[in-house]
Scaffold this active site. Structure first.
Site: not given
Ligand code: IPM
Ligand code: MN
Ligand code: NAD
Length: 350
Positions: A143, A188, A220, A244, A248
């Protein structure tokens, strides 16, 4: 009464909708800890690009640094999506805030509640007993590495120093001590040099925490294990991008990404609190977004930054109660609007 100052960054899409409910809920529980909250709102993200031409207007960083905490909704949306490297992007505001405030540790707890087991795409027998914490490194890795374009090529580099790995690993091991004393470090290392350094430094930190069990897992495999046996995880520590993606994925164990809160900590200044989800452009403006992730982020803010544990407990208990009796928003199969959910939480919080 103790006065605390919170900078509110509603952002774009459903950001302002969910932030509105969290703010009212925090004001409602604040007296439980004898605090009054002074809110100061600022535009960041796409709305700031529209108003000022830049995603993080001058002075906002300084206002955040002087506050006791920062509560953010979400930034971004199709209106501002661009593939031109010279155009401003809403997400730059968020990344600049994380870096500028030194928030290297992002805590994302995942603890599905039994009344929602049926809302998850996973079978109940897989979900039962899940109580995990993702500790995501937040200010390093791909990032923040050098990136750019060269003719018809583009590149992003992933760099980590031992010091960056160590400080986030320490957060993970300290967190594990207060939990089930197990850390899974996800990397990884079979491919990436940065992962091999990560693994090596995590092992050094582990030697200083003999009461905590450490396992290493390739990313993975971790993605697969998260949905096959999520209850076996306690603390997961991982680099920025893996964290990240895995968080999710982990959200769906609890039924919806609309439930998952986060706290970003580490600097000497204020923490930043935000839901894990984004601005949800597909449902923005309809008043149907789930405000719970933001309300639970506000509870983390009360606990970690504002020394207001009674308010934090009240919010978390209210969420459990409201969901347990069957109320929910559309993402969970229910019919409550964002505002109705906010009202229910306020009533349940006493
Ligand atoms: C998160 C989001 C952010 C990230 C984006 C919007 C930059 O996906 O906070 O999880 O990737 O960190
Ligand atoms: Mn995110
Ligand atoms: P998203 O999280 O915004 O949405 C993914 C899916 O989840 C959508 O179907 C959405 O409707 C649903 N969803 C998300 N939050 C919900 C909620 N509270 N209640 C009900 N449903 C919800 O992810 P995306 O679509 O990939 O990203 C949209 C924009 O948000 C992008 O511009 C992205 O950069 C941005 N984003 C911002 C943040 C942040 O500000 N912290 C985080 C993630 C994504």
């Amino acid at each position: 009464m103790r006065e605390v100052k919170v900078v509110l960054l509603p952002g774009d899409g459903i950001g302002p909708e969910v932030i509105g409910e969290a703010r009212r809920l925090v004001d409602h529980v604040a007296p439980l800890d004898g605090i009054t909250v002074t809110w100061e709102s600022h535009a960041v993200g796409g709305c700031a690009i529209d108003a000022y031409g830049i995603p993080l207007p001058d002075g906002v960083m300084e206002e955040c640094q002087e506050a006791d905490a920062v509560l953010l909704g979400a930034v971004g949306g199709p209106k501002w999506d661009t593939t031109n490297p010279d155009d401003p992007r809403p997400e730059q505001a968020l990344l600049a805030l994380r870096a500028g405030l030194g928030l290297f540790a992002n805590l994302r707890p995942v603890k599905p509640i039994p009344s929602l087991y049926e809302s998850s795409p996973l079978r109940t027998d897989r979900i039962e007993g899940t109580d995990l914490l993702v500790v995501r490194e937040l200010t390093g890795g791909i990032y923040f590495g050098t990136s750019g374009r060269e003719g018809d090529s583009a590149f992003d580099t992933c760099t980590y120093s031992r010091a960056e790995v160590r400080r986030v690993a320490e957060v993970a091991f300290e967190s594990a001590l207060a939990r089930r004393r197990k850390v899974t470090s996800v990397d990884k290392a079979n491919v990436l040099e940065s992962s091999r350094l990560w693994r090596d430094e995590v092992m050094r930190v582990a030697e200083e925490h003999p009461d905590v069990e450490l396992e290493h897992m390739l990313v993975d495999n971790a993605a697969m294990q998260l949905v096959s046996r999520p209850a076996d995880f306690d603390v997961i520590v991982t680099e920025n991008m893996f964290g990240d993606i895995l968080s999710d994925e982990a959200a769906m164990i609890s039924g919806s990404i609309g439930l998952l809160p986060s706290a970003s900590l580490g600097g000497h200044g204020p923490g930043l609190y935000e839901p894990v989800h984004g601005s949800a452009p597909d449902i923005a403006g309809q008043g149907i977004a789930n405000p719970i992730a933001t309300c639970l982020s506000a509870a983390m803010m009360l606990r970690y930054s504002l020394d207001a544990p009674a308010g934090a407990d009240a919010i978390e208990t209210a969420v459990d109660q409201v969901l347990s009796v069957g109320h929910s928003t559309r993402d969970l199969g229910g019919a409550c609007s964002t505002h109705e959910m906010g009202e229910l939480l306020i009533s349940a919080a006493g």
